[in-house]
Design a protein around this motif. Structure first.
Motif, PDB file in Angstrom:
ATOM      1  N   LYS A 553     -46.304 -42.893  17.430  1.00 31.37           N
ATOM      2  CA  LYS A 553     -45.464 -42.842  18.623  1.00 31.37           C
ATOM      3  C   LYS A 553     -44.351 -43.871  18.487  1.00 31.37           C
ATOM      4  N   ASN A 554     -43.125 -43.385  18.233  1.00 34.68           N
ATOM      5  CA  ASN A 554     -41.947 -44.256  18.120  1.00 34.68           C
ATOM      6  C   ASN A 554     -42.287 -45.504  17.321  1.00 34.68           C
ATOM      7  N   SER A 555     -42.807 -45.285  16.116  1.00 33.00           N
ATOM      8  CA  SER A 555     -43.341 -46.365  15.298  1.00 33.00           C
ATOM      9  C   SER A 555     -42.597 -46.471  13.980  1.00 33.00           C
ATOM     10  N   GLU A 556     -42.600 -47.674  13.442  1.00 35.76           N
ATOM     11  CA  GLU A 556     -42.166 -47.889  12.062  1.00 35.76           C
ATOM     12  C   GLU A 556     -43.251 -48.694  11.369  1.00 35.76           C
ATOM     13  N   LEU A 557     -43.922 -48.062  10.429  1.00 35.51           N
ATOM     14  CA  LEU A 557     -44.974 -48.738   9.682  1.00 35.51           C
ATOM     15  C   LEU A 557     -44.372 -49.315   8.410  1.00 35.51           C
ATOM     16  N   GLN A 558     -44.421 -50.626   8.301  1.00 29.88           N
ATOM     17  CA  GLN A 558     -43.909 -51.346   7.133  1.00 29.88           C
ATOM     18  C   GLN A 558     -45.092 -51.833   6.303  1.00 29.88           C
ATOM     19  N   VAL A 559     -44.993 -51.657   4.998  1.00 26.53           N
ATOM     20  CA  VAL A 559     -46.065 -52.044   4.078  1.00 26.53           C
ATOM     21  C   VAL A 559     -45.535 -53.133   3.144  1.00 26.53           C
ATOM     22  N   ARG A 560     -46.280 -54.226   3.089  1.00 26.81           N
ATOM     23  CA  ARG A 560     -45.937 -55.327   2.190  1.00 26.81           C
ATOM     24  C   ARG A 560     -47.172 -55.685   1.377  1.00 26.81           C
ATOM     25  N   ILE A 561     -46.949 -55.987   0.103  1.00 27.11           N
ATOM     26  CA  ILE A 561     -48.033 -56.304  -0.819  1.00 27.11           C
ATOM     27  C   ILE A 561     -47.968 -57.781  -1.172  1.00 27.11           C
ATOM     28  N   ILE A 596     -47.430 -44.078  -1.793  1.00 29.24           N
ATOM     29  CA  ILE A 596     -46.604 -45.253  -2.053  1.00 29.24           C
ATOM     30  C   ILE A 596     -46.916 -45.806  -3.439  1.00 29.24           C
ATOM     31  N   ASP A 597     -45.907 -45.895  -4.297  1.00 27.19           N
ATOM     32  CA  ASP A 597     -46.065 -46.545  -5.588  1.00 27.19           C
ATOM     33  C   ASP A 597     -46.189 -48.052  -5.386  1.00 27.19           C
ATOM     34  N   VAL A 598     -47.205 -48.628  -5.989  1.00 23.79           N
ATOM     35  CA  VAL A 598     -47.435 -50.069  -5.921  1.00 23.79           C
ATOM     36  C   VAL A 598     -47.281 -50.622  -7.341  1.00 23.79           C
ATOM     37  N   LYS A 599     -46.210 -51.356  -7.574  1.00 27.99           N
ATOM     38  CA  LYS A 599     -45.978 -51.920  -8.903  1.00 27.99           C
ATOM     39  C   LYS A 599     -47.074 -52.920  -9.248  1.00 27.99           C
ATOM     40  N   SER A 600     -47.518 -52.884 -10.491  1.00 24.11           N
ATOM     41  CA  SER A 600     -48.561 -53.823 -10.896  1.00 24.11           C
ATOM     42  C   SER A 600     -48.082 -55.261 -10.765  1.00 24.11           C
ATOM     43  N   SER A 601     -46.771 -55.470 -10.831  1.00 21.46           N
ATOM     44  CA  SER A 601     -46.233 -56.826 -10.691  1.00 21.46           C
ATOM     45  C   SER A 601     -46.378 -57.362  -9.268  1.00 21.46           C
ATOM     46  N   TRP A 602     -46.617 -56.464  -8.303  1.00 25.52           N
ATOM     47  CA  TRP A 602     -46.819 -56.916  -6.929  1.00 25.52           C
ATOM     48  C   TRP A 602     -48.250 -57.423  -6.711  1.00 25.52           C
ATOM     49  N   LEU A 603     -49.148 -57.056  -7.625  1.00 25.11           N
ATOM     50  CA  LEU A 603     -50.558 -57.398  -7.503  1.00 25.11           C
ATOM     51  C   LEU A 603     -50.913 -58.581  -8.397  1.00 25.11           C
ATOM     52  N   THR A 604     -52.036 -59.174  -8.112  1.00 27.69           N
ATOM     53  CA  THR A 604     -52.563 -60.242  -8.953  1.00 27.69           C
ATOM     54  C   THR A 604     -54.007 -59.925  -9.293  1.00 27.69           C
TER      55      THR A 604
END
Length: 643
Positions: A553-561, A596-604
């Motif tokens: 409902k009138n939303s913006e879902l932002q994803v951060r890694i 959503i593509d998650v770059k391996s460089s974003w992970l540890t």
């Protein structure tokens, strides 16, 4: 003893259809129902209402980019379509012309029909709507038939075995007996006429129902013992497919036959007419069934009888008796059958049957477009345990074959158009659905079933209880549950730890805004956190995060890694959704899937966090409901050995 024949009486200002069981009276030529006599009661409809406010068809419509309103359809012409002892069918018509350009009359040609059959305890109604080429552009948000029963007689409402109860009176909703809550449809009963209801919340959206389940609902009068039921034998003419939700019966006592609406969907489900396009559709027939019992009886007798009648009506679909060239009988329709299999080599080393899949024919579009489709017809079934399916009684036309499978993410679409002709039977070979999958599942949250019902649904505030939903499978239909989030998380947001947390108890059913306690009209965005570990981090390829939403409902879902302040976010849905399912106790609206593509460089290697921010925060009803979240590792060379 045979039933008496149907009698038609046409007078100057009214028409009466009488089959010896019921007497149906309609205004002439207006076409609204003014009276319904049955079982010794002269009129089951609300006699205190004006004659055009008892039983009628209506359309909520607007010109493009303008505020709209309701057109309660009042016909201008009357015609007898068929008159015999076995059946009477009558027609009330209204045609738009240029002289109505500036009126509140919707630009449609409308033909509303009523049918009474010999020996049948009820009446049928349907309508033919047509927009002719060159007529004005406009939008339709709701198209429905409305019947209002007598409030002095009908107090008990039933729509499912476990969703029925004594209902408040309409006067209970008005001050000072009722206290309006966050929106006008929800009212707390302060001093109801029935004291047993004191303190409860009444809200018509608490009685919403998926199309697939909305087959019979209505009201019971206990003195004398009479049931007044709406039976919908098919959903082929309703918009949005089998899991579109809509209203049923509510305080009035009101019974609704909803054919088009934006409830639990937003403007995606509006009928939008542009460029003078031609369109024609038959809505219905639906059946208004009356039953009774002699002497005192409990409500279950009439309800169970109504369910039996619903089964008979469903088995009789498509009806053979409507005199309408645009409503084809069974021998003018076609059928299709096949078998749907699922291929996911990361889970199974062979194709598996799509058990209990929803399989349907709907107008051509993209995969999943059926849930936003609103101008054509749809035909759905559920597959057998072996994945086989059969859809019969399909109207002629060109369709796409769609499917979705509980427990499996995504939407299936057959790669070719399906043409159904009169009397045809299309046989398909085994169909193969390969759901979205790049690599092995590292972790998952929820069940991919297009609903948030499996997550934590809190108990309601004791001030806002509907007793029907206490200890009920549909506990999510209680009022005000969105407010409980800020009570559970007054300062810090939800944190979910993979491997430790349990989504049944630790994942709130909706990611909503938080009310600021010092300023009750101010809300703030919320950020949920998923913590997890990654062993043996793979640098060679991307990971994949799949987020399926059950509502927005009138939303913006932002994803951060691993970086809660990353600007811009690693992914954003943009502003999406108008389904209002949070406020309307829906547990789902439209389905959204984001890969959503998650770059391996974003992970540890080791500890990681995903931050989910719902960034829009102007109201308490902005938010999302999650269906399912899954993180996949990079592809494996031999997925058959990976679980």
């Amino acid at each position: 003893m045979s039933s008496p024949g149907v009698q038609l009486t046409v007078e100057d200002k009214q028409v009466v259809l009488d089959n010896g069981i019921l007497q149906l009276t309609l205004a002439k030529p207006g076409g609204f129902v003014t009276g319904l006599g049955y079982n010794g009661v002269d009129n089951l409809l609300e006699v205190a209402n004006k004659e055009d406010d008892r039983g009628y068809w209506s359309v909520y419509w607007s010109k493009p980019d303008a505020r709209g309103g309701m057109d309660r359809i009042i016909a201008a012409g009357f015609k007898v379509i068929l008159e015999s002892e076995e059946q009477v069918e009558i027609s009330f018509t209204r045609t738009w012309d240029q002289s109505l350009e500036d009126s509140n009359v919707v630009p449609l040609s409308i033909d509303i029909r009523f049918i009474v059959l010999r020996g049948r305890s009820g009446f049928y109604t349907y309508a033919i709507f047509e927009h002719l080429e060159g007529w004005p552009d406009f939008d339709v948000s709701v198209l429905r038939a409305v019947f209002k029963a007598r409030k002095d007689k009908f107090h008990y409402m039933a729509m499912a075995d476990n969703r029925q109860r004594i209902m408040p009176m309409p006067d209970d909703r008005l001050p000072p007996r009722g206290q309006p809550l966050a929106y006008k449809e929800a009212v707390r009963l302060i001093d109801p006429i029935n004291p047993d209801l004191r303190g409860e919340v009444d809200d018509k959206y608490q009685y919403s129902c998926d199309n697939k389940d909305s087959k019979v609902h209505g009201w019971i009068c206990q003195d004398p013992s009479i049931g007044f039921w709406l039976i919908t034998p098919s959903i082929e003419f309703r918009t949005g497919g089998p899991v579109k939700q809509d209203l049923t019966s509510h305080v009035g006592p009101t019974t609704l036959a909803i054919f088009v609406s934006t409830h639990y969907a937003g403007t995606d489900l509006e009928l939008k007419f542009r460029g003078g396009e031609h369109w024609k559709k038959v809505f219905g027939p639906v059946f208004f069934y009356l039953n009774s019992a002699s002497g005192e009886t409990d409500t279950s007798h009439l309800w169970n009888d109504a369910k039996l009648q619903m089964q008979k009506e469903t088995e009789s679909w498509p009806y053979s008796f409507p005199v309408c060239a645009d409503f084809p009988a069974a021998d003018k329709r076609g059928a299709i059958n096949g078998k749907l299999l699922i291929r996911d080599r990361y889970l199974h080393d062979k194709d598996v049957p799509a058990d209990s899949a929803y399989v349907g024919l709907a107008p051509p579009g993209e995969a999943g477009s059926w849930q936003r489709e609103n101008k054509g017809y749809q035909f759905w079934t559920k597959s057998e345990p072996d994945g086989s399916f059969s859809i019969s009684n399909v109207q002629t036309g060109v369709y796409n074959l769609y499917a979705w499978v509980p427990g499996v993410i995504g939407d299936y679409k057959y790669h070719e158009d399906i043409t159904i002709t009169s009397g045809s039977h299309v046989e398909l070979n085994d169909l193969l659905y390969e759901p979205p999958r790049d690599g092995p599942t590292l972790w998952e949250i929820g069940i991919p079933d297009r609903s948030a019902a499996e997550f934590y649904v809190p108990d309601p505030n004791p001030m806002y209880i509907n007793k029907l939903y206490v200890n009920h499978p549909d506990r999510f239909r209680q009022y005000g549950l969105w407010e409980r989030y800020a009570e559970l998380y007054p300062k810090d947001d939800l944190v979910y730890t993979v491997g430790t947390s349990d989504y049944k108890t630790d994942w709130f059913y909706a990611q909503v805004t938080r009310k600021i306690s010092s300023d009750p009209d101010t809300y703030q965005a919320t950020t949920w956190q998923i913590t997890f570990t990654v062993d043996d981090l793979v640098q060679s390829g991307p990971y994949k995060l799949r987020i399926a939403l059950a509502a927005a409902k009138n939303s913006e879902l932002q994803v951060r890694i691993n970086d809660p302040k990353a600007d811009p976010a690693h992914f954003s849905t943009g502003v999406i959704g108008e389904d209002n399912s949070i406020a309307r106790h829906g547990i789902h609206g439209l389905y959204w899937l984001f890969n959503i593509d998650v770059k391996s460089s974003w992970l540890t290697e080791g500890d990681n966090s995903i931050f989910l921010t719902q960034a829009m925060s102007k109201s308490p009803f902005q938010g999302v409901m999650y269906d399912y979240i899954r993180l996949e590792g990079p592809p494996k060379s031999d997925p058959k050995k990976t679980k």
